[in-house]
Design an enzyme around this catalytic site. Structure first.
Site, short mmCIF file in Angstrom:
data_model
loop_
_atom_site.label_atom_id
_atom_site.label_comp_id
_atom_site.label_asym_id
_atom_site.label_seq_id
_atom_site.Cartn_x
_atom_site.Cartn_y
_atom_site.Cartn_z
CE LYS A 96 30.07 42.71 43.66
NZ LYS A 96 30.22 42.69 42.19
CG ASN A 97 28.92 38.86 41.59
OD1 ASN A 97 28.86 40.09 41.61
ND2 ASN A 97 30.06 38.19 41.50
CB CYS A 107 37.27 47.05 35.07
SG CYS A 107 37.68 45.33 35.26
NE ARG A 145 35.16 42.38 34.10
CZ ARG A 145 34.73 42.25 35.36
NH1 ARG A 145 35.17 43.05 36.28
NH2 ARG A 145 33.87 41.31 35.68
CG ASP A 170 35.15 37.74 42.15
OD1 ASP A 170 35.96 38.16 41.31
OD2 ASP A 170 33.92 37.87 42.02
NE ARG A 219 32.19 47.91 42.23
CZ ARG A 219 32.95 46.98 41.65
NH1 ARG A 219 34.24 47.11 41.59
NH2 ARG A 219 32.40 45.92 41.11
C1 UD1 Z 1 31.22 37.86 36.90
C2 UD1 Z 1 31.21 38.43 38.30
C3 UD1 Z 1 32.63 38.71 38.76
C4 UD1 Z 1 33.47 37.45 38.64
C5 UD1 Z 1 33.37 36.87 37.23
C6 UD1 Z 1 34.07 35.52 37.09
C7 UD1 Z 1 29.12 39.63 38.36
C8 UD1 Z 1 28.43 40.94 38.48
N1 UD1 Z 1 30.45 39.66 38.28
O1 UD1 Z 1 31.79 38.86 36.05
O2 UD1 Z 1 32.58 39.12 40.14
O3 UD1 Z 1 34.83 37.77 38.89
O4 UD1 Z 1 31.99 36.66 36.88
O5 UD1 Z 1 33.58 34.62 38.02
O6 UD1 Z 1 28.48 38.59 38.41
N2 UD1 Z 1 34.82 37.56 28.46
C9 UD1 Z 1 35.01 37.80 27.11
N3 UD1 Z 1 33.98 38.30 26.37
C10 UD1 Z 1 32.76 38.55 26.93
C11 UD1 Z 1 32.55 38.29 28.30
C12 UD1 Z 1 33.61 37.79 29.05
O7 UD1 Z 1 36.11 37.58 26.61
O8 UD1 Z 1 31.86 38.99 26.21
C13 UD1 Z 1 35.93 37.04 29.29
C14 UD1 Z 1 36.33 38.04 30.40
O9 UD1 Z 1 37.22 39.03 29.92
C15 UD1 Z 1 36.95 37.13 31.42
C16 UD1 Z 1 36.14 35.82 31.26
O10 UD1 Z 1 35.49 35.90 29.99
O11 UD1 Z 1 38.29 36.89 31.10
C17 UD1 Z 1 35.10 35.59 32.32
O12 UD1 Z 1 34.29 36.72 32.47
P1 UD1 Z 1 32.76 36.63 32.90
O13 UD1 Z 1 32.47 35.25 33.42
O14 UD1 Z 1 31.92 37.15 31.82
O15 UD1 Z 1 32.74 37.64 34.14
P2 UD1 Z 1 31.63 38.74 34.46
O16 UD1 Z 1 30.27 38.22 34.14
O17 UD1 Z 1 32.05 40.03 33.87
#
Ligand code: UD1
Length: 419
Positions: free
Chosen positions: A22-23, A116, A121, A307, A399
């Site tokens: 998925k990711n 979420c 997020r 995850d 999902r």
């Molecule tokens: C992706 C994965 C999700 C997985 C996560 C961490 C997808 C679709 N989803 O989510 O399944 O759990 O990586 O491996 O690929 N953060 C900020 N600011 C930002 C962006 C992120 O503070 O602009 C923080 C988030 O709140 C979180 C951390 O960074 O605490 C990591 O998030 P991130 O790696 O961005 O996760 P996703 O890309 O949302």
């Protein structure tokens, strides 16, 4: 509402072919917008998140055809660069379209994805990276409007956290920026390397994915047709093995990539299961009497995947001794443990730490899925519990898991699905 009824206590035996990731597929579908041509993806999982991404692509003008696990995206004509709120709500990670649309159309507009089930997020890192590349971003009333007043220019982007989504957004946008972009402290997840492979098929010059520094040379080619097979899903792989560990039995995954989830395999081995890997096959043999694994501390790749933490926690509920889980990526990831307590699990959680004390038996009860992986964790616990568990809101698992109920039933689980 979807409700699953599981009567636990039956060992799992047999084989499962691992679905596409998925990711990996979501950013690649967004990346298909970067060039005016046709993308043919195979091994695409049939998931609600993929359905939502297809709706977004159609909304912006792409012609999308689906046939089983094959998806063909014709992005020659893009007619809009706006993603309405109802589509954003369905798929939080649709923020990945910002980078792709900015690169292709010089504009993008969508509503703030918001928080979420796992806590807030934010997308500040995504927006910061796009600004560095020359985007102007206005945030007002929950809407985000991006434009490119001059042109996109390569930049040095240092991410304070190795965010997966921000790394991907920056990579997509940088493909059409002038000059070189260097993303420092980039996420190193295998899905980033997969995206790099796809972008390079478009003629982009991306290197370094899998390491902390990703470089993107701006400019892509003009291919007519790009074909790509989606990599296997490492979290889904971990789920079936954790289910086998908890319920007992002998399950073999085929078409897996064990190197991508070696931390999970190590943890499962610590519980006393036999983990046998050979090429793309991973087998778990569990006699059901597990011992507590060493501390599970989540972190960005190559750390233990956040995850997979709920899955490993569920596999430890009946293990001898105490297991410690530390969540370092998301703030609010232990909500599902409240539901596990209804089954008789002994879990103490505070802030980012949860301690599980193994119990002799879990007992079926009604529970509610709180989120995708939390829902999978409840299913794993239900498989190893005495009696019947009703899992409400089980739709969350659609999902991320394709035919989860059918696959588990084929392994011998007693599952009935309603709704
Ligand atoms: C992706 C994965 C999700 C997985 C996560 C961490 C997808 C679709 N989803 O989510 O399944 O759990 O990586 O491996 O690929 N953060 C900020 N600011 C930002 C962006 C992120 O503070 O602009 C923080 C988030 O709140 C979180 C951390 O960074 O605490 C990591 O998030 P991130 O790696 O961005 O996760 P996703 O890309 O949302």
């Amino acid at each position: 509402m979807s409700v699953w009824h599981i009567s636990g206590g039956r060992p799992l035996r047999g084989r499962v072919a691992v679905q596409g990731a998925k990711n990996a597929v979501l950013p690649i579908m967004a990346a298909s917008v970067l060039f005016p041509g046709v993308t043919r993806l195979t091994n695409v999982p049939e998931l609600r998140d993929v359905d939502a991404t297809v709706r977004i692509l159609r909304r912006i003008g792409c012609a999308v055809e689906r046939s089983g696990h094959e998806v063909t995206i014709d992005s020659r004509y893009i007619t809009g660069a706006e993603i309405p709120h109802e589509l954003m709500r369905e798929l939080r990670s649709s923020v990945i379209f910002l980078g792709a649309l900015l690169a292709r159309c010089g504009a993008a507009r969508l509503s703030m994805p918001g928080g979420c089930e796992l806590g807030p997020r934010p997308i500040d890192l995504h927006l910061g990276a796009l600004r560095a590349l020359g985007a102007r971003i206005d945030e007002s009333g929950g809407d985000i409007s991006c434009s490119v007043p001059d042109r996109l220019r390569g930049a040095a982007i240092a991410l304070p956290i190795p965010s997966v989504g921000a790394t991907e957004n920056a990579m997509l946008c940088a493909c059409r920026a002038e000059g070189e972009t260097v993303i420092m402290n980039a996420a190193r997840e295998p899905e980033i390397a997969e995206l790099q492979g796809f972008l390079n098929q478009l003629g982009a010059g991306v290197s370094g994915a899998g390491g902390p520094t990703v470089r993107v040379r701006g400019g892509i080619g003009s291919p007519q047709l790009v074909r790509h097979r989606i990599m296997p899903d490492r979290i889904v792989s971990a789920t079936y093995l954790a289910a086998c560990a908890a319920a007992g039995g002998d399950v073999e995954l085929t078409g897996a990539e064990p190197e991508h989830f070696s931390t999970v395999l190590r943890s499962l081995s610590e519980t006393g299961c036999d983990i046998i890997t050979e090429g793309a096959s991973v087998r778990c043999v569990s006699r059901g009497n597990l011992r507590a694994p060493g501390p599970v501390i989540t972190g960005p790749y190559p750390g233990f995947p956040t995850d997979a933490m709920p899955l490993m926690l569920s596999a430890s509920l009946k293990a001898r001794g105490s297991s410690v889980f530390v969540e370092n990526v998301f703030q609010n990831r232990f909500r599902f443990t409240e539901e596990l307590r209804r089954l008789g699990a002994k879990i103490h959680s505070e802030g980012r730490v949860a301690v599980v004390t193994g119990v002799d038996e879990l007992y079926g009860a009604p529970v509610s899925a709180t989120d995708l992986r939390g829902g999978a964790a409840l299913i794993i616990a239900a498989l190893s519990a005495e009696g019947k568990t009703d899992i409400l809101d089980a739709g969350h698992v659609g999902r991320g898991y394709e035919r989860f109920d059918e696959n588990l039933a084929a392994l011998g689980a007693d599952i009935a699905k309603e709704g």
